[in-house]
Design an enzyme around this catalytic site. Sequence first.
Site, PDB file in Angstrom:
ATOM      1  CD  GLU A 170      13.224   7.296 -34.601  1.00 36.20           C
ATOM      2  OE1 GLU A 170      12.723   6.830 -33.597  1.00 36.20           O
ATOM      3  OE2 GLU A 170      12.680   7.085 -35.606  1.00 36.20           O
ATOM      4  CD  GLU A 180      13.473   3.222 -37.818  1.00 38.55           C
ATOM      5  OE1 GLU A 180      12.467   3.486 -37.228  1.00 38.55           O
ATOM      6  OE2 GLU A 180      14.618   3.546 -37.279  1.00 38.55           O
TER       7      GLU A 180
HETATM    8  C1  GLA Z   1      11.838   4.312 -34.039  1.00 38.30           C
HETATM    9  C2  GLA Z   1      12.995   3.429 -33.853  1.00 38.30           C
HETATM   10  C3  GLA Z   1      12.805   2.108 -34.143  1.00 38.30           C
HETATM   11  C4  GLA Z   1      11.856   1.422 -33.351  1.00 38.30           C
HETATM   12  C5  GLA Z   1      10.531   2.221 -34.258  1.00 38.30           C
HETATM   13  C6  GLA Z   1       8.946   1.663 -33.926  1.00 38.30           C
HETATM   14  O1  GLA Z   1      11.523   4.690 -35.433  1.00 38.30           O
HETATM   15  O2  GLA Z   1      14.136   3.871 -34.566  1.00 38.30           O
HETATM   16  O3  GLA Z   1      14.012   1.447 -33.268  1.00 38.30           O
HETATM   17  O4  GLA Z   1      11.642   1.570 -32.216  1.00 38.30           O
HETATM   18  O5  GLA Z   1      10.464   3.631 -33.976  1.00 38.30           O
HETATM   19  O6  GLA Z   1       8.115   2.431 -34.588  1.00 38.30           O
END
Ligand code: GLA
Length: 675
Positions: free
Chosen positions: A160, A317
């Site tokens: 991210e 995710e």
């Molecule tokens: C982001 C991050 C993960 C985790 C999620 C929690 O997507 O990439 O590592 O922290 O948030 O919602």
Amino acid sequence: MTPVETHRPSPLGLGTEGLVFGCDYNPEQWSKDVWREDVRLMREAGVNLVAVNIFGWSHIEPRQGDFRFDDLDEIVGLLHENGIGVNLGTGTSSPPPWLTTLHPEILPQVGDGTTRWPGGRQAWCPSSPVFRDYAMALVRETAARYGSHPAVKLWHVSNELGCHNALCYCDVSATAFRVWLQRRYENIEALNDAWGTAFWSQHYAEWAEILPPRDTLSFINPSQQLDFFRFSSDELLAYYTAEAEIIRSTSDIPVTTNFMVTAHIKTQDYWRWAPEMDVVANDHYLDHRLSVPHRELSFSADATRGLAGGKPWLLMEHSTSAVNWQPRNHAKAPGEMMRNSLTHVARGADGVCFFQWRASVKGTEKFHSALLPHSGTDTRVWREVVELGSLMDRLGELAGSVVHSDIALVFSWEAWWATDQEAHPSSELHYLEQVHQTYEALLAIGATVDIVAPGADLSGYRLVVVPCLYLVSDADAQVITDFVAGGGHAVISFFSGIVDEHDTVRSGSYPGAFRSVAGISAEEFYPVDGDESIALSDGGSAGLWTELLHLEGATTTSFYLDGPLMGVPAVTRHGFGQGVARYLATRLDAGSLAEELRHAASEAGATTLTPVAEGIEIVRRSGPQHDYVFVINHTNEPVAHAITGYDLVTEADLAVDGVVAAGGVQIVRQSRETS
Ligand code: GLA
């Protein structure tokens, strides 16, 4: 009857078949006994792709230059032996403490000049050459070791990018910003002109005088702010490509990173990023702070498909149940995780992955849901995970099928940055909110929508919808004008076409770039207070924004019945060339907006699937042999819905007078001949 291919090769290029079902796994938290138990349960759940080493740096390089891959080797090997593919993180997302201790100059600074310290994650300045050197050294080692490992199906660069560190205002960033600006403007007078520095004594004599838009006493120069957003997005993109280049020099495995196409993060212009990805991947979390969270989910999924150029993409995710970072973190209702997952699949995802495998018991994310909850396998979450895993396996025949639409909605990160700046006619106009409301109205009329970039080729569409496109270049606006001239239909809403790419107002009359195509001119803006509602001549109502509109060839569809603009046109229609442009000078109530879009779609001859009822979402994916109609019931009631075909969820032929269960999903396979 045509035989069904059960598992089509995945077009994601991972060398796998069918759909992906996976998760992040952070084995660093667990003992090796737990690893073995985890892999056994992953198999039980049908997991086929696991992301590891996402936050691995301090484990694989515990001290500078001391690389220790034993544990990572073991976990990658264990997954491989169990037939589970690896989505391998480069591990660079958070610097280890030895690095920030040795080089505190890599730490980011916020707009007031204060440092953001280690102890959380992503504490690094995107422009720091020092951070980059260390990170690239790690990537080189990792890529060399696993570049042709048979378990590795995908490279996952960092994590991210820009989630926390997108905007850094430190001196290193200031220098990099100047370099970026010199490349963009070549000479300083061009920058002065673009930024309007003749106003408020801001004229720059030297590049060295320019700073990032650090906190000021008054409003900040908006063009400086806009360029800083562009620069910041480009810096992280350059960081991504630097990692990707190293990987590609030693490995043929596809490379990606996880996007955040979501309401609460706006700092990356993913239209610029997407071409650099071998696979477009997105992270999405339901945001309960929004009025209709699942609508935003659908928008995000469609936007991700747009970024992937219509090709299948990967949901990297989402959560099985509650997150831990909203003010109140709602557990998902029974069936909601399934519904969320299948909405992404309906809108083009060829894989569904989650954060994270096993719920942490320590650290910041211990109250974030996981596939394997604290309470273990005798839980609703686990049972639903296993159910979803087996369904994802059954859905293997969908791999590579695509979503077709003849309606495009223009969405722009640059316009988002520019529209939401300070010192505008109304601080209550938020770009994304308007985009979402327009999108929601399109869903309400049963439309499937492609989200496209400004300037995108519109030739395959019948209708283009342009919500509040305040900032647009002449060239990109011309694409829309030409589309209408050539027979296309457009719906353009208020505060569009106002400024060019430098945030310079087009003088003459509003809506600047769209004045001739819309056949109107607006003399002045009249924002509306708070919840105030103004009656319209067609029975609808207006709010938020109105404009003193004059007709220049268009005809009036509705006008204001009261307020300061009583009698002035609110909605217009203009035949232009071979096509038609509608202009909405105000924010219509939801019903009127949907009605307006319904007329536009039907006049344009655009396809809409008949909406069954409020809260029912219908999307079609088309494969080489079959169509797959997703019927998603977001309500708590069963809804009657006449559709025939084989339902891949219940594994049964549907009765003609069937219902879609409360909160349920049908995925109806129909052969091309009968659909
Ligand atoms: C982001 C991050 C993960 C985790 C999620 C929690 O997507 O990439 O590592 O922290 O948030 O919602």
